[in-house]
Motif scaffolding. Structure first.
Motif, PDB file in Angstrom:
ATOM      1  N   GLU A  84       0.826  -1.210   0.000  1.00 23.68           N
ATOM      2  CA  GLU A  84       0.000   0.000   0.000  1.00 23.68           C
ATOM      3  C   GLU A  84       0.861   1.261   0.000  1.00 23.68           C
ATOM      4  O   GLU A  84       0.477   2.274  -0.599  1.00 23.68           O
ATOM      5  CB  GLU A  84      -0.954  -0.006   1.194  1.00 23.68           C
ATOM      6  CG  GLU A  84      -1.952  -1.155   1.184  1.00 23.68           C
ATOM      7  CD  GLU A  84      -2.811  -1.190  -0.077  1.00 23.68           C
ATOM      8  OE1 GLU A  84      -3.172  -0.109  -0.581  1.00 23.68           O
ATOM      9  OE2 GLU A  84      -3.105  -2.300  -0.554  1.00 23.68           O
ATOM     10  N   GLU A 115      -7.040   7.027  -1.324  1.00 19.30           N
ATOM     11  CA  GLU A 115      -7.550   5.753  -0.803  1.00 19.30           C
ATOM     12  C   GLU A 115      -6.416   4.800  -0.449  1.00 19.30           C
ATOM     13  O   GLU A 115      -6.497   4.058   0.549  1.00 19.30           O
ATOM     14  CB  GLU A 115      -8.509   5.133  -1.821  1.00 19.30           C
ATOM     15  CG  GLU A 115      -9.801   5.921  -1.935  1.00 19.30           C
ATOM     16  CD  GLU A 115     -10.727   5.458  -3.030  1.00 19.30           C
ATOM     17  OE1 GLU A 115     -11.855   5.980  -3.112  1.00 19.30           O
ATOM     18  OE2 GLU A 115     -10.324   4.581  -3.824  1.00 19.30           O
ATOM     19  N   GLU A 116      -5.324   4.820  -1.220  1.00 18.87           N
ATOM     20  CA  GLU A 116      -4.165   3.999  -0.866  1.00 18.87           C
ATOM     21  C   GLU A 116      -3.540   4.481   0.444  1.00 18.87           C
ATOM     22  O   GLU A 116      -3.051   3.676   1.248  1.00 18.87           O
ATOM     23  CB  GLU A 116      -3.119   4.033  -1.987  1.00 18.87           C
ATOM     24  CG  GLU A 116      -3.603   3.610  -3.361  1.00 18.87           C
ATOM     25  CD  GLU A 116      -3.924   2.126  -3.492  1.00 18.87           C
ATOM     26  OE1 GLU A 116      -4.074   1.441  -2.457  1.00 18.87           O
ATOM     27  OE2 GLU A 116      -4.042   1.660  -4.630  1.00 18.87           O
ATOM     28  N   HIS A 119      -5.529   2.933   3.147  1.00 17.84           N
ATOM     29  CA  HIS A 119      -5.193   1.518   3.299  1.00 17.84           C
ATOM     30  C   HIS A 119      -3.888   1.348   4.068  1.00 17.84           C
ATOM     31  O   HIS A 119      -3.791   0.501   4.974  1.00 17.84           O
ATOM     32  CB  HIS A 119      -5.042   0.855   1.927  1.00 17.84           C
ATOM     33  CG  HIS A 119      -6.264   0.940   1.081  1.00 17.84           C
ATOM     34  ND1 HIS A 119      -6.247   0.668  -0.281  1.00 17.84           N
ATOM     35  CD2 HIS A 119      -7.553   1.262   1.381  1.00 17.84           C
ATOM     36  CE1 HIS A 119      -7.463   0.812  -0.769  1.00 17.84           C
ATOM     37  NE2 HIS A 119      -8.273   1.186   0.214  1.00 17.84           N
ATOM     38  N   ILE A 195      -9.948  -2.775   1.438  1.00 14.78           N
ATOM     39  CA  ILE A 195      -8.970  -2.647   0.367  1.00 14.78           C
ATOM     40  C   ILE A 195      -9.487  -3.270  -0.923  1.00 14.78           C
ATOM     41  O   ILE A 195      -9.377  -2.670  -2.009  1.00 14.78           O
ATOM     42  CB  ILE A 195      -7.632  -3.279   0.795  1.00 14.78           C
ATOM     43  CG1 ILE A 195      -7.003  -2.429   1.920  1.00 14.78           C
ATOM     44  CG2 ILE A 195      -6.674  -3.404  -0.386  1.00 14.78           C
ATOM     45  CD1 ILE A 195      -5.740  -3.029   2.517  1.00 14.78           C
TER      46      ILE A 195
END
Length: 262
Positions: A84, A115-116, A119, A195
């Motif tokens: 990630e 969004e990563e 995560h 994820i």
């Protein structure tokens, strides 16, 4: 401030926590930033910005640890955390590196980077709850090496990072979740639910821009993908394939039929 320049600054940031923060702030403030889609940006700094730990080694040199031990289970969480971390960098790199794309392209990859970052943060927090932190185990740079091999070609980047490497994550995640559940680590399995949901969207973004680029250049997507995979030494895809997730991410039935013959 300009969005692509700011994405490059976040990519250059070596501290993982600060990289996450820079990325989140960039997404939050995107509507207030200018966006120069035509600028050919340059960077003399080594990329990506990363901390001294973990030490990056060849994938064959990453020690194999038993999942029956607390350290082995933490090492698996760490490996996912590292994926990630690299995914944040890959999305940021897609923003600053490639000029001349539509505005929506840059905003799409900013969404992916944000969004990563989430995560990474979720996995790092879980890793810390196990008594370890990001950097405590060796890690390999396989994901970033593909970014380097496709640095001069946005079509190759879209074909071989989201549509190949990240799509492999769609295939692998269910089996990893099963391992965590067998270990009794239901928190890790729940994080992977988040994820997997988001990664379907990320692969869909890659599919959309790959298709757009092929259309602009009047290229056949299937033939072009095969040529790019050979040229850039993409890893061979292996069964089992998560066909449901791949369909949701926009792969055609023709692509899936060819995939299932691999």
């Amino acid at each position: 401030m300009e969005l692509r320049t700011s994405a490059l600054a976040a990519l250059c940031e070596p501290d993982p926590g600060q990289k996450v923060l820079r990325t989140q702030v960039l997404r939050r403030d995107a509507s207030t930033l200018t966006l120069d889609t035509a600028a050919a940006l340059h960077c003399d700094a080594p990329l990506p910005g990363r901390p001294a730990q973990p030490v990056w080694v060849d994938h064959t040199a990453v020690p194999k640890r038993s999942l029956r031990t607390p350290e082995g289970r933490a090492a698996l969480v760490h490996a996912l955390c590292h994926i990630e971390f690299n995914a944040i960098n890959l999305a940021l790199d897609a923003i600053w590196r490639f000029a001349g794309m539509p505005e929506r392209y840059y905003l799409d990859w900013l969404q992916v980077a944000d969004e990563e970052a989430l995560h990474f943060s979720l996995l790092r927090e879980h890793l810390q709850s196990l008594g370890f932190d990001y950097g405590d185990f060796e890690a390999h740079g396989g994901l970033w090496s593909m970014a380097e091999r496709t640095a001069q070609d946005v079509l190759a980047r879209m074909a071989l990072v989201p549509r190949t490497l990240e799509a492999r994550g769609l295939d692998a995640t269910p089996a990893v979740q099963t391992k965590f559940r067998h270990m009794g680590d239901h928190r890790a399995a729940a994080i992977l639910d988040i994820i997997l949901r988001d990664e379907v969207g990320h692969v869909a973004i890659g599919n959309r821009w790959y298709a757009w680029l092929c259309q602009q250049a009047q290229l056949d997507p299937l033939q072009t993908y095969a040529e790019l995979a050979r040229t850039h030494a993409a890893p061979r895809l292996r069964k089992p394939f998560n066909l449901e997730a791949r369909r949701a991410a926009g792969f055609s039935e023709e692509e899936l039929s060819r995939l299932d013959q691999a």
